[in-house]
Design an enzyme around this catalytic site. Structure first.
Site: not given
Length: 248
Positions: A119, A158, A171, A173
């Site tokens: 991220y 991760y 995935h 969100h």
């Protein structure tokens, strides 16, 4: 604590939940206190919810930004000097109510890791490269038919230190707003065939195996664009027996 130990805990809890379903006691929400998901033990609510004035909450709620939602906000591959790295994908679907009716004009926001599983956030320091051409956040409004569509790259898995050698499956969100901030729902979309799906305590905290499958998008060849991007379709059902499960 190894993955073998965590998987054994998950399996034992699944047997317990199956017995409850057999007796008519199925669970309608993910478990907030789910021991294999280690941090849930420390941070799940322990007291009854408080009754508050919704108007007072709205005065302190976050805003949606200084600009209106624009079509380009749904393209996570644009707005940078170059192309992001990774498999380009299209994620599309519809937001529906319990009767299958479209829910139009709803704000849908997504955020995700990059193709390396990292991220763009100061707290994410695991040794995977950041992509200077990928921020990992987008938004759109659902159309009259409840449809949404994003262009992005497929996120990577991760590590997350829940236990030894713990990895989260790939995935995205999703956040959906109703007519007020207090109606916000947050969930996660997964990809078909991911070998990490069954090992993940967050996924497994949803005790109903049928409901877990509703979090997995389907590959859609009609949505796929030749020589450009593969397509995944995922409908979000807000209520009813076929609802998409959300985070507690």
């Amino acid at each position: 604590m190894s993955q073998h130990d965590i998987s054994a805990e998950i399996a034992a809890l699944a047997v317990e939940a199956a017995g409850c379903r057999h007796l008519g006691g199925g669970e309608t929400q993910p478990r907030l206190d789910y021991p294999p998901y280690r941090s849930s033990v420390l941070r799940h609510p322990e007291f009854a919810p408080l009754i508050v004035d919704p108007d007072e909450i709205e005065r302190w709620a976050p805003c949606f930004g200084q600009q209106d939602v624009a079509p380009g906000d749904a393209d996570l591959t644009s707005g940078h000097p170059g192309e992001p790295l990774g498999e380009r994908i299209i994620v599309a679907g519809r937001v529906l109510d319990a009767a299958g009716r479209p829910v139009a004009g709803q704000l849908v926001e997504i955020w995700q890791a990059n193709a390396s599983g990292r991220y763009r956030h100061q707290l994410d320091q695991h040794p995977a490269p950041l992509d200077p051409n990928f921020t990992g956040a987008g938004r759109c409004l659902t159309g009259p038919d409840g449809s949404y569509r994003f262009l992005t790259v497929k996120p990577g898995p991760y590590p997350w230190r829940n236990h030894l050698n713990a990895w989260r499956p790939a995935h995205i969100h999703f956040s959906l707003f109703g007519t007020a901030f207090t109606q916000r729902l947050v969930t996660q979309m997964y990809f078909p065939g991911d070998p990490l799906f069954g090992l993940d305590p967050i996924v497994s905290s949803i005790m109903d195996p049928v409901a877990r499958q509703r979090l997995i998008a389907g590959y859609d060849h009609d949505l796929t664009q030749p020589e450009y991007a593969t397509g995944y379709r995922w409908d979000i059902v807000l209520s009813g027996s076929g609802r998409t499960w959300t985070e507690g």
